[in-house]
Design a protein around this motif. Structure first.
Motif, mmCIF file in Angstrom:
data_model
loop_
_atom_site.group_PDB
_atom_site.id
_atom_site.type_symbol
_atom_site.label_atom_id
_atom_site.label_comp_id
_atom_site.label_asym_id
_atom_site.label_seq_id
_atom_site.Cartn_x
_atom_site.Cartn_y
_atom_site.Cartn_z
ATOM 1 N N TYR A 44 0.815 -1.214 0.000
ATOM 2 C CA TYR A 44 0.000 0.000 0.000
ATOM 3 C C TYR A 44 0.848 1.264 0.000
ATOM 4 O O TYR A 44 0.438 2.303 -0.509
ATOM 5 C CB TYR A 44 -0.942 -0.010 1.199
ATOM 6 C CG TYR A 44 -2.154 -0.886 0.986
ATOM 7 C CD1 TYR A 44 -3.074 -0.608 -0.020
ATOM 8 C CD2 TYR A 44 -2.376 -1.994 1.793
ATOM 9 C CE1 TYR A 44 -4.169 -1.412 -0.225
ATOM 10 C CE2 TYR A 44 -3.484 -2.809 1.597
ATOM 11 C CZ TYR A 44 -4.379 -2.525 0.591
ATOM 12 O OH TYR A 44 -5.462 -3.318 0.370
ATOM 13 N N LYS A 45 2.048 1.191 0.561
ATOM 14 C CA LYS A 45 2.941 2.337 0.491
ATOM 15 C C LYS A 45 3.464 2.546 -0.924
ATOM 16 O O LYS A 45 3.649 3.680 -1.371
ATOM 17 C CB LYS A 45 4.118 2.149 1.458
ATOM 18 C CG LYS A 45 3.767 2.433 2.915
ATOM 19 C CD LYS A 45 5.001 2.356 3.777
ATOM 20 C CE LYS A 45 4.675 2.717 5.218
ATOM 21 N NZ LYS A 45 5.887 2.658 6.091
ATOM 22 N N GLN A 46 3.704 1.458 -1.621
ATOM 23 C CA GLN A 46 4.237 1.557 -2.975
ATOM 24 C C GLN A 46 3.200 2.093 -3.961
ATOM 25 O O GLN A 46 3.524 2.897 -4.835
ATOM 26 C CB GLN A 46 4.742 0.186 -3.442
ATOM 27 C CG GLN A 46 6.024 -0.261 -2.761
ATOM 28 C CD GLN A 46 6.478 -1.613 -3.266
ATOM 29 O OE1 GLN A 46 5.781 -2.275 -4.026
ATOM 30 N NE2 GLN A 46 7.661 -2.030 -2.830
ATOM 31 N N ASP A 59 0.720 4.033 -3.245
ATOM 32 C CA ASP A 59 0.441 5.420 -2.863
ATOM 33 C C ASP A 59 -1.030 5.795 -3.095
ATOM 34 O O ASP A 59 -1.358 6.792 -3.743
ATOM 35 C CB ASP A 59 1.353 6.371 -3.636
ATOM 36 C CG ASP A 59 1.354 7.778 -3.029
ATOM 37 O OD1 ASP A 59 0.912 7.905 -1.859
ATOM 38 O OD2 ASP A 59 1.771 8.718 -3.715
#
Length: 208
Positions: free
Chosen positions: A39-41, A43
């Motif tokens: 989920y960080k990747q 964005d």
């Protein structure tokens, strides 16, 4: 003696199940960590979650469910629960054997799996290659634990539940019940109704 053996086998099955459950919990935690990184990747964009994360999460949950069923079966010694537990572990063992055989015998085994856009599958593969000896021992221990759990469950199913405690409890409380039964069965002395003797006496006097 049989009760002691049964209790030791129950404890052994719970211990082996705990080892399998710890592996399942580790896989769930690793999959949650991969969820966080994914989920960080992306964005905030909406992309389908890679299959590799789902596979780790599903396998970890499956191991935890099998562990819970094994603890229930070991505690209750129910034949149906033990049979279901053995079937679940055996099916998992077949799945692991199929994947291992595909990896070892098929040179192009990577083509059998879908693409992983996160790259976590490649990282996991490289980690296994760099730490092959450790991963081999861990895998061997997991397989040995599964085989031992099936063997112990078969023995417990053959022994069946312990009914000796019920018979012992009945023998212990039987003497206490006997006096009550004797008093209850003992015949009550006959007490004549005072009205009837008067009638009988007057009848006898009239006859005289």
């Amino acid at each position: 003696m049989g009760r002691i053996v049964r209790s030791c086998l129950q404890s052994l099955l719970k211990l082996v199940n705990s080892a399998i459950g710890m592996v399942g919990i580790a896989m769930i935690l690793y999959s949650l960590w991969m969820f966080r990184i994914w989920y960080k990747q992306i964005d905030g964009d909406h992309f389908p979650i890679p299959w590799f994360i789902y596979a780790f999460l599903g396998l970890g949950i499956t191991l935890c469910v099998i562990t819970c069923s094994g603890h229930i079966a070991a505690e209750t010694l129910n034949g149906h629960c033990l049979s279901c537990y053995m079937v679940f572990v055996f099916l998992l063992f077949l799945l692991e054997a199929a994947v291992t055989a595909d990896v070892l015998l098929n040179r192009h085994w990577e083509d059998d799996f879908p693409e992983d856009p996160t790259g976590r599958f490649d990282e996991f593969k490289n980690f296994v290659k760099l730490n092959f000896e450790i991963c081999k021992w861990i895998g061997s221990l997991i397989v040995a634990a599964q085989g031992l759990s099936i063997f112990v469950a078969m023995i417990l199913r053959a022994l069946g539940p312990d009914h000796g405690s019920y018979y012992d409890s009945d023998d212990e409380y039987a003497p206490a019940r006997l006096p009550l039964l004797k008093n209850h069965v003992q015949q009550i002395p006959y007490v004549a109704d005072p009205l009837f003797p008067l009638k009988n006496d007057s009848w006898n006097k009239n006859r005289q």
